[in-house]
Write an enzyme that holds these catalytic residues in place. Structure first.
Site, PDB file in Angstrom:
ATOM      1  N   ASP A  11     -12.921 -62.114   1.624  1.00 54.05           N
ATOM      2  CA  ASP A  11     -12.331 -61.022   2.390  1.00 54.05           C
ATOM      3  C   ASP A  11     -11.788 -60.004   1.382  1.00 54.05           C
ATOM      4  OD1 ASP A  11     -11.176 -59.669   4.737  1.00 54.05           O
ATOM      5  OD2 ASP A  11      -9.243 -60.341   3.983  1.00 54.05           O
ATOM      6  N   SER A  12     -11.346 -58.866   1.890  1.00 54.57           N
ATOM      7  CA  SER A  12     -10.734 -57.872   1.007  1.00 54.57           C
ATOM      8  C   SER A  12      -9.377 -58.346   0.485  1.00 54.57           C
ATOM      9  CB  SER A  12     -10.539 -56.554   1.757  1.00 54.57           C
ATOM     10  OG  SER A  12      -9.625 -56.749   2.818  1.00 54.57           O
ATOM     11  N   TYR A  43     -10.739 -52.488   2.490  1.00 50.56           N
ATOM     12  CA  TYR A  43     -12.150 -52.133   2.651  1.00 50.56           C
ATOM     13  C   TYR A  43     -12.335 -51.153   3.821  1.00 50.56           C
ATOM     14  CZ  TYR A  43     -13.983 -56.051  -0.255  1.00 50.56           C
ATOM     15  OH  TYR A  43     -14.325 -56.911  -1.276  1.00 50.56           O
ATOM     16  N   GLY A  44     -11.370 -51.210   4.755  1.00 50.47           N
ATOM     17  CA  GLY A  44     -11.560 -50.546   6.052  1.00 50.47           C
ATOM     18  C   GLY A  44     -11.719 -49.048   6.020  1.00 50.47           C
ATOM     19  N   CYS A  75     -14.505 -61.219   6.971  1.00 51.10           N
ATOM     20  CA  CYS A  75     -14.012 -59.835   7.014  1.00 51.10           C
ATOM     21  C   CYS A  75     -14.938 -59.074   7.957  1.00 51.10           C
ATOM     22  CB  CYS A  75     -14.088 -59.239   5.610  1.00 51.10           C
ATOM     23  SG  CYS A  75     -13.747 -57.479   5.542  1.00 51.10           S
ATOM     24  N   ASN A  76     -14.357 -58.445   8.954  1.00 50.77           N
ATOM     25  CA  ASN A  76     -15.173 -57.703   9.927  1.00 50.77           C
ATOM     26  C   ASN A  76     -15.809 -56.477   9.296  1.00 50.77           C
ATOM     27  OD1 ASN A  76     -14.412 -58.680  12.990  1.00 50.77           O
ATOM     28  ND2 ASN A  76     -12.814 -59.102  11.508  1.00 50.77           N
ATOM     29  N   GLU A 154      -0.812 -57.081   4.021  1.00 55.26           N
ATOM     30  CA  GLU A 154      -0.920 -57.299   2.570  1.00 55.26           C
ATOM     31  C   GLU A 154       0.456 -57.279   1.899  1.00 55.26           C
ATOM     32  OE1 GLU A 154      -3.700 -57.920   0.454  1.00 55.26           O
ATOM     33  OE2 GLU A 154      -4.815 -58.304   2.302  1.00 55.26           O
ATOM     34  N   CYS A 186     -10.338 -57.647  13.177  1.00 51.90           N
ATOM     35  CA  CYS A 186     -10.060 -57.577  11.743  1.00 51.90           C
ATOM     36  C   CYS A 186      -9.343 -58.880  11.446  1.00 51.90           C
ATOM     37  CB  CYS A 186      -9.167 -56.377  11.413  1.00 51.90           C
ATOM     38  SG  CYS A 186      -8.527 -56.417   9.710  1.00 51.90           S
ATOM     39  N   THR A 187      -9.788 -59.584  10.422  1.00 49.98           N
ATOM     40  CA  THR A 187      -9.238 -60.921  10.194  1.00 49.98           C
ATOM     41  C   THR A 187      -7.775 -60.890   9.738  1.00 49.98           C
ATOM     42  OG1 THR A 187     -10.296 -60.888   8.003  1.00 49.98           O
ATOM     43  CG2 THR A 187     -11.439 -62.077   9.782  1.00 49.98           C
ATOM     44  N   HIS A 188      -7.274 -59.703   9.368  1.00 50.88           N
ATOM     45  CA  HIS A 188      -5.842 -59.587   9.049  1.00 50.88           C
ATOM     46  C   HIS A 188      -4.968 -59.608  10.313  1.00 50.88           C
ATOM     47  CE1 HIS A 188      -7.176 -58.136   5.087  1.00 50.88           C
ATOM     48  NE2 HIS A 188      -5.925 -58.151   4.667  1.00 50.88           N
TER      49      HIS A 188
HETATM   50  N1  DGL Z   1      -9.859 -58.266   6.890  1.00 49.36           N
HETATM   51  C1  DGL Z   1     -10.740 -57.174   6.927  1.00 49.36           C
HETATM   52  C2  DGL Z   1     -11.518 -57.041   8.204  1.00 49.36           C
HETATM   53  O1  DGL Z   1     -11.646 -58.011   8.924  1.00 49.36           O
HETATM   54  C3  DGL Z   1     -10.383 -55.913   6.358  1.00 49.36           C
HETATM   55  C4  DGL Z   1      -9.553 -55.199   5.946  1.00 49.36           C
HETATM   56  C5  DGL Z   1      -9.476 -54.088   4.997  1.00 49.36           C
HETATM   57  O2  DGL Z   1      -9.525 -54.399   3.821  1.00 49.36           O
HETATM   58  O3  DGL Z   1      -9.368 -52.953   5.446  1.00 49.36           O
HETATM   59  O4  DGL Z   1     -12.042 -55.995   8.502  1.00 49.36           O
END
Ligand code: DGL
Length: 266
Positions: A11-12, A43-44, A75-76, A154, A186-188
């Site tokens: 993941d990011s 990453y988003g 990570c989505n 984060e 989003c996995t966060h």
């Molecule tokens: N956990 C990530 C996702 O599911 C992303 C987050 C990110 O880095 O923006 O999209």
């Protein structure tokens, strides 16, 4: 047959820990190698081409260094940008989180009117809009991008006034649409579940893709006869950012299994 090789997860940053938690609980005998690309998160809001390049770097490294038997793109944003590309590049089985999330979402909705929230990259990619339409054309879908949520996670800031105010603002289209189920795309976001539930109302069922993804991984390992047997071994956690910070916040989010953190360099 048994296969002692580990499963790679990336993941990011901390978001994939929601999937790692589900994998540890469901498949305690499997070895996990987790890469959190905190040095390059988020990453988003990055161009899809960059996210695709990062996803290739990490996947290739997991295969070359650890000979992983399966990769979970936890990570989505990376699943939307790179999953198809990764799957057509490597022989190793690669699992994303989008289809698993959509399957869970449609299972719990009674009104067939659902919501998905995610990063700007994920929502803008149309991956969820396509996946829901493909699963069931009759479903009404309302999507909302939630820039800023990932940064709160984060920092380990899950319930402050600031994140509550942001959630109320970003989630108002979801409230207005009166969905009965909302996928945390989003996995966060499962780490912000309380704040999100307060903003959308407790009668909306929140769905995370973590458990369904772990079930999919288990089915694949069983079908391929590549499960691992024997005594459990501790997962390995690696970060491209500050490893002490990753250990401190990561342990709070995942639990005691996140003990040592090593460096991962792209
Ligand atoms: N956990 C990530 C996702 O599911 C992303 C987050 C990110 O880095 O923006 O999209």
């Amino acid at each position: 047959m048994v296969d002692d090789r580990p499963i790679g997860v990336f993941d990011s940053g901390f978001g994939g820990l929601t999937v790692a938690r589900a994998l540890i609980d469901l498949l305690p005998n499997e070895r996990l190698i987790y890469v959190g690309d905190t040095g390059r998160y988020p990453y988003g809001n990055k161009p899809q081409a960059d996210v695709r390049e990062y996803s290739h770097e990490i996947t290739r490294w997991l295969i070359d260094e650890y000979d992983v038997k399966l990769v979970v793109v936890a990570c989505n944003t990376a699943s939307a940008a790179a999953l198809a590309d990764l799957q057509s590049t490597y022989d190793t089985p690669i699992v994303g989180v989008i289809d698993a999330g959509v399957a869970s979402l449609l299972k719990v909705s009674e009104s067939n009117h659902v919501g998905v929230i995610g990063t700007v990259g994920t929502i803008g990619s149309g991956a969820y809009q396509d996946a829901v339409a493909e699963a069931d054309e009759a479903v009404r879908l309302t999507c909302a991008a939630c820039p800023g949520f990932v940064e709160f996670v984060e920092r380990g800031e899950l319930q402050s006034d600031q994140v509550r105010v942001l959630a109320e603002r970003l989630l108002s289209p979801i409230v207005e649409a009166k969905v009965d189920a909302l996928l945390l795309g989003c996995t966060h976001y499962p780490f912000l579940a309380r704040t999100i539930a307060e903003a959308v109302g407790r009668d909306v069922v929140l769905v995370s893709s973590a458990d369904e993804t772990a079930f999919e991984v288990r089915s694949m390992l069983m079908n391929n006869r590549t499960t691992r047997e024997g005594t459990p071994v501790p997962p390995v956690f690696l970060s491209s950012g500050d490893i002490d910070e990753f250990a401190r916040i990561g342990r709070m989010l995942l639990g005691p299994e996140l003990d040592n953190v090593g460096h991962w360099n792209p």
